[in-house]
Design an enzyme around this catalytic site. Structure first.
Site, PDB file in Angstrom:
ATOM      1  CG  ASP A 158      55.833  57.108  70.853  1.00 42.96           C
ATOM      2  OD1 ASP A 158      56.171  57.908  69.866  1.00 42.96           O
ATOM      3  OD2 ASP A 158      56.430  57.623  72.163  1.00 42.96           O
TER       4      ASP A 158
ATOM      5  NE  ARG B 170      60.959  63.331  69.513  1.00 42.95           N
ATOM      6  CZ  ARG B 170      60.279  64.081  70.150  1.00 42.95           C
ATOM      7  NH1 ARG B 170      60.081  65.587  69.802  1.00 42.95           N
ATOM      8  NH2 ARG B 170      59.369  63.908  70.995  1.00 42.95           N
TER       9      ARG B 170
ATOM     10  CB  ALA C  76      53.303  59.287  68.244  1.00 49.90           C
TER      11      ALA C  76
ATOM     12  CB  SER D 208      56.000  56.229  76.462  1.00 45.58           C
ATOM     13  OG  SER D 208      56.175  57.505  76.396  1.00 45.58           O
ATOM     14  CE  LYS D 209      61.489  58.719  72.625  1.00 43.77           C
ATOM     15  NZ  LYS D 209      61.647  58.323  71.208  1.00 43.77           N
TER      16      LYS D 209
END
Length: 358
Positions: free
Chosen positions: A246, A54, A56, A256-257
């Site tokens: 990402d 995991r 990007a 992003s997360k």
């Protein structure tokens, strides 16, 4: 500085050895360090989809190597390998739809196939391209670490406390990391006294991966519940929030997360600077704003299963993997091509202009 950064590198999550891809299974960390040997493209796509690999950049690198394995299979089958390989491009592209680096890597591999010379060894050419993608990402991370630490140095009054979220370290990239690369450099330079890491639910990338990476390198790290991060900014003298990305839209909006958006809102409220560190391959100028970024959602079981028991079985679940932080909440985006303070469409376009010399 660069030599010191390289010497400090201890963690890696991707290895390519004798035509086989080896991935450190991030689902098992930190309790187990088990490497997955991927011998075919289906295994690589599954590893990406199931989050064994995991981050990007790491996803893009794994996909590039996956295409090498796919080509080897197609050539052995003896059919129309060019047509058959399209199925493999598609299976990899569908594995994680939000990661811009995934599509960038696949497009670069496709472009290399289109530039084959008569008589050229297609498998060797594609393997060399995948290796180049891997190595260039690591080099980009080293450059970003140096650029990011210069920003921190500019604002330094004393040793600083930084907050990070998710995992944007060596495990999420080709080596060294993006956000954690800056943090590592800051620690080596004596500018970072302590790192606070949000646990990052529901996959706990912060507690399982980021805390593990930093502790392995002797960097003081304090793990915090996600719900404590606003209080942390108010009470612990945090000077910077440093995160990865990402996908970055043309206007500077950042996917992003999940949880990054609320972190940015809290950072602005508390006067804490907010830094995004990501390679230029995360920038997609075809996406005008964050509204155009496809945001992946995952299975409800990730929230409803606890210790093997189903909790709240009658409820519906909203489980997005990513959120979008608007550009106006971001102080700076650091890439290997340059640094953008107060990002907007014009600044992103200038950064990505092909006429730039650097």
């Amino acid at each position: 500085m660069r030599e010191r950064l390289m010497a400090a590198e201890k963690v890696t999550g991707i290895r390519w050895h004798h035509g086989a891809l080896h991935l450190l299974d991030q689902r098992l960390l930190p309790s187990q360090e088990r490497w997955l040997a991927c011998d075919n493209v289906a295994q690589v796509a599954a590893a990406i989809r199931d989050m064994a690999v995991r981050g990007a950049a790491a996803i893009g690198i794994a996909a590039a190597y996956g295409l090498v394995l796919a080509l080897e299979e197609r050539l052995a089958e003896g059919g129309d390998w060019e047509m058959d390989l399209e199925e493999d491009f598609l299976s990899l592209a569908e594995a994680r739809p939000t990661a811009a680096n995934l599509f960038w890597a696949l497009n670069r591999m496709r472009d290399r196939l289109q530039r084959l010379r008569p008589g050229e060894d297609v498998l060797a050419a594609l393997e060399a391209e995948a290796v180049a993608i891997h190595e260039s990402d690591r080099e980009a991370n080293l450059t970003m670490a140096q650029q990011g630490i210069e920003l921190i140095r500019r604002h330094q009054g004393s040793e600083q406390a930084l907050l990070t979220y998710g995992n944007a370290g060596a495990l999420a990239s080709g080596g060294f990391g993006t956000a954690l690369g800056v943090i590592r450099a800051g620690f080596l330079e004596g500018m970072v006294e302590r790192v606070y890491a949000g646990e990052t639910r529901p996959w706990l990338q912060g507690s399982r991966l980021t805390a593990w990476e930093l502790a392995n390198e002797g960097i003081p790290v304090t793990l915090c519940a996600d719900s404590a991060l606003a209080h942390l900014m108010k009470s612990k003298g945090i000077t910077w929030v440093v995160v990865g990305a990402d996908c970055i839209a043309a206007n500077g909006d950042v996917a992003s997360k999940i949880g990054t958006y609320q972190l940015a809102v809290n950072a602005m409220h508390h006067g804490v600077r907010f830094m995004v560190v990501a390679p230029s391959t995360s920038i997609d100028l075809n996406l005008a704003t964050g509204e155009d970024i496809p945001l992946e959602e995952r299975d409800a079981d990730e929230l409803l299963d606890y210790a093997g028991t189903r909790v709240a079985p009658q409820v519906e679940v909203f489980n997005p993997v990513f959120d979008v932080t608007p550009a106006d909440l971001i102080d700076v985006i650091v890439t290997e091509k340059g640094v953008i303070e107060r990002p907007d469409t014009a600044k992103l376009a200038q950064l990505m202009c092909r006429k730039r010399l650097h």
